[in-house]
Scaffold this motif. Structure first.
Motif, PDB file in Angstrom:
ATOM      1  N   ARG A   8       7.427  -5.821   9.616  1.00  0.00           N
ATOM      2  CA  ARG A   8       7.313  -5.804  11.074  1.00  0.00           C
ATOM      3  C   ARG A   8       6.110  -4.996  11.564  1.00  0.00           C
ATOM      4  O   ARG A   8       5.420  -5.390  12.498  1.00  0.00           O
ATOM      5  CB  ARG A   8       8.608  -5.257  11.682  1.00  0.00           C
ATOM      6  CG  ARG A   8       8.712  -5.471  13.191  1.00  0.00           C
ATOM      7  CD  ARG A   8      10.100  -5.135  13.704  1.00  0.00           C
ATOM      8  NE  ARG A   8      11.143  -5.888  13.024  1.00  0.00           N
ATOM      9  CZ  ARG A   8      11.499  -7.131  13.333  1.00  0.00           C
ATOM     10  NH1 ARG A   8      10.852  -7.759  14.307  1.00  0.00           N
ATOM     11  NH2 ARG A   8      12.464  -7.729  12.675  1.00  0.00           N
ATOM     12  N   TYR A   9       5.846  -3.849  10.935  1.00  0.00           N
ATOM     13  CA  TYR A   9       4.802  -2.965  11.434  1.00  0.00           C
ATOM     14  C   TYR A   9       3.390  -3.429  11.075  1.00  0.00           C
ATOM     15  O   TYR A   9       2.410  -2.905  11.614  1.00  0.00           O
ATOM     16  CB  TYR A   9       5.035  -1.540  10.924  1.00  0.00           C
ATOM     17  CG  TYR A   9       6.310  -0.946  11.482  1.00  0.00           C
ATOM     18  CD1 TYR A   9       6.423  -0.649  12.837  1.00  0.00           C
ATOM     19  CD2 TYR A   9       7.416  -0.717  10.657  1.00  0.00           C
ATOM     20  CE1 TYR A   9       7.600  -0.133  13.353  1.00  0.00           C
ATOM     21  CE2 TYR A   9       8.601  -0.208  11.174  1.00  0.00           C
ATOM     22  CZ  TYR A   9       8.685   0.083  12.521  1.00  0.00           C
ATOM     23  OH  TYR A   9       9.859   0.583  13.037  1.00  0.00           O
ATOM     24  N   ILE A  10       3.275  -4.405  10.195  1.00  0.00           N
ATOM     25  CA  ILE A  10       1.949  -4.931   9.883  1.00  0.00           C
ATOM     26  C   ILE A  10       1.858  -6.429  10.189  1.00  0.00           C
ATOM     27  O   ILE A  10       0.869  -7.078   9.837  1.00  0.00           O
ATOM     28  CB  ILE A  10       1.571  -4.680   8.407  1.00  0.00           C
ATOM     29  CG1 ILE A  10       2.543  -5.400   7.463  1.00  0.00           C
ATOM     30  CG2 ILE A  10       1.517  -3.194   8.112  1.00  0.00           C
ATOM     31  CD1 ILE A  10       2.069  -5.396   6.019  1.00  0.00           C
ATOM     32  N   ALA A  11       2.874  -6.976  10.838  1.00  0.00           N
ATOM     33  CA  ALA A  11       2.932  -8.417  11.088  1.00  0.00           C
ATOM     34  C   ALA A  11       1.726  -8.933  11.873  1.00  0.00           C
ATOM     35  O   ALA A  11       1.189  -9.999  11.581  1.00  0.00           O
ATOM     36  CB  ALA A  11       4.221  -8.778  11.826  1.00  0.00           C
ATOM     37  N   LYS A  12       1.285  -8.167  12.865  1.00  0.00           N
ATOM     38  CA  LYS A  12       0.156  -8.627  13.694  1.00  0.00           C
ATOM     39  C   LYS A  12      -1.145  -8.693  12.901  1.00  0.00           C
ATOM     40  O   LYS A  12      -2.055  -9.442  13.269  1.00  0.00           O
ATOM     41  CB  LYS A  12      -0.006  -7.714  14.906  1.00  0.00           C
ATOM     42  CG  LYS A  12       1.121  -7.851  15.928  1.00  0.00           C
ATOM     43  CD  LYS A  12       0.873  -6.972  17.147  1.00  0.00           C
ATOM     44  CE  LYS A  12       1.991  -7.144  18.174  1.00  0.00           C
ATOM     45  NZ  LYS A  12       1.773  -6.291  19.367  1.00  0.00           N
ATOM     46  N   LYS A  13      -1.242  -7.911  11.833  1.00  0.00           N
ATOM     47  CA  LYS A  13      -2.437  -7.945  10.988  1.00  0.00           C
ATOM     48  C   LYS A  13      -2.301  -8.993   9.876  1.00  0.00           C
ATOM     49  O   LYS A  13      -3.275  -9.645   9.506  1.00  0.00           O
ATOM     50  CB  LYS A  13      -2.685  -6.573  10.372  1.00  0.00           C
ATOM     51  CG  LYS A  13      -3.019  -5.487  11.380  1.00  0.00           C
ATOM     52  CD  LYS A  13      -3.267  -4.157  10.685  1.00  0.00           C
ATOM     53  CE  LYS A  13      -3.623  -3.071  11.694  1.00  0.00           C
ATOM     54  NZ  LYS A  13      -3.850  -1.752  11.034  1.00  0.00           N
ATOM     55  N   LEU A  14      -1.096  -9.124   9.355  1.00  0.00           N
ATOM     56  CA  LEU A  14      -0.872  -9.995   8.211  1.00  0.00           C
ATOM     57  C   LEU A  14      -0.751 -11.472   8.597  1.00  0.00           C
ATOM     58  O   LEU A  14      -1.293 -12.347   7.907  1.00  0.00           O
ATOM     59  CB  LEU A  14       0.382  -9.544   7.467  1.00  0.00           C
ATOM     60  CG  LEU A  14       0.735 -10.262   6.162  1.00  0.00           C
ATOM     61  CD1 LEU A  14      -0.416 -10.148   5.162  1.00  0.00           C
ATOM     62  CD2 LEU A  14       2.015  -9.664   5.568  1.00  0.00           C
ATOM     63  N   ALA A  15      -0.047 -11.759   9.689  1.00  0.00           N
ATOM     64  CA  ALA A  15       0.203 -13.154  10.086  1.00  0.00           C
ATOM     65  C   ALA A  15      -1.075 -13.974  10.271  1.00  0.00           C
ATOM     66  O   ALA A  15      -1.145 -15.119   9.798  1.00  0.00           O
ATOM     67  CB  ALA A  15       1.056 -13.193  11.347  1.00  0.00           C
ATOM     68  N   PRO A  16      -2.114 -13.451  10.937  1.00  0.00           N
ATOM     69  CA  PRO A  16      -3.339 -14.258  11.105  1.00  0.00           C
ATOM     70  C   PRO A  16      -4.007 -14.617   9.776  1.00  0.00           C
ATOM     71  O   PRO A  16      -4.602 -15.695   9.650  1.00  0.00           O
ATOM     72  CB  PRO A  16      -4.246 -13.348  11.945  1.00  0.00           C
ATOM     73  CG  PRO A  16      -3.316 -12.431  12.657  1.00  0.00           C
ATOM     74  CD  PRO A  16      -2.201 -12.185  11.681  1.00  0.00           C
TER      75      PRO A  16
END
Length: 229
Positions: A8-16
């Motif tokens: 959850r805490y790295i989702a915005k970096k990992l998802a793209p």
């Protein structure tokens, strides 16, 4: 919902990064866990997990089940004996347990932390955000590889970390991932991996106090292109 190893805490970096490799394809996420990443991925896919109780919880919330906002210690203990088809079992086992470890001990509410309320709010936010995904109960290690029109993204229990259902067979996982790579692209999240090409590194602060651990670890994303092995 809190979960061991959640993204959850790295989702915005990992998802793209995942979606760049995905290129609009259907996605199979066979270790969906606490849905820390799935809502950020968007699009269409299948979020599966070997924990049947967890998948039953997600499908129940999608069907209208309302997770409780308060759960007593007695209710938590009673939830252990429930069938895996009962959504309250996984809700208590993960959402109201220390650190998200499956029935790892009742997490009593504190002034700034109300566990059942937080888990309930997160589920009611995450499930609608996963509208393009189906939730399925299956064991990635037992699914025979074959032709598949989807990108596979794996976030298995990490080597030398605590799992939630016994010891995970990492060597078998690596063999299975390589077998799937004969049919499609495979991505794997890990700190280190004997297979795949590292295409991303994301520092992760683990929130520890000691000087050694305070810097956290580096999350890495490994890529096995179709037909490369």
């Amino acid at each position: 919902m809190q979960y061991l190893g959640g993204k959850r805490y790295i989702a915005k970096k990992l998802a793209p990064i995942i979606n760049e490799v995905r290129a609009g394809r259907y996605l199979w996420e066979p270790f969906c866990g606490g849905l820390g990443l799935t809502p950020a991925l968007g699009g269409f896919g299948c979020a599966s997990d070997n924990c049947g109780a967890l998948i039953a919880l997600y499908n129940a919330v999608r069907a209208g089940w309302q997770p409780p906002r308060v759960l007593s210690r007695h209710e938590y203990e009673c939830a252990k004996t429930l069938s895996d088809t009962e959504p309250l079992k996984a809700f208590a086992g993960f959402g109201v347990s220390f650190g998200g470890k499956y029935f790892g001990g009742y997490a009593a509410d504190r002034k700034k932390q109300r566990y059942a309320e937080c888990a309930s709010n997160q589920l009611l936010k995450d499930i609608p955000a996963c509208a393009g995904f189906s939730f399925e109960h299956c064991d990635f290690l037992t699914v025979e590889p074959g032709a598949i029109d989807a990108l596979i993204y794996c976030d298995p229990p990490y080597v030398n970390t605590t799992g939630y259902e016994g010891k995970f067979d990492h060597e078998r996982f690596y063999r299975r991932a390589v077998q799937w790579a004969a049919f499609t692209d495979v991505l794997i999240s890990e700190y280190v991996s004997p297979i795949g090409i590292c295409i991303a590194e994301i520092p992760r602060n683990l929130g520890m106090q000691s000087a050694t651990k305070k810097a956290g670890r580096v999350e890495r994303l490994f890529f096995i292109p179709k037909g490369s092995v």
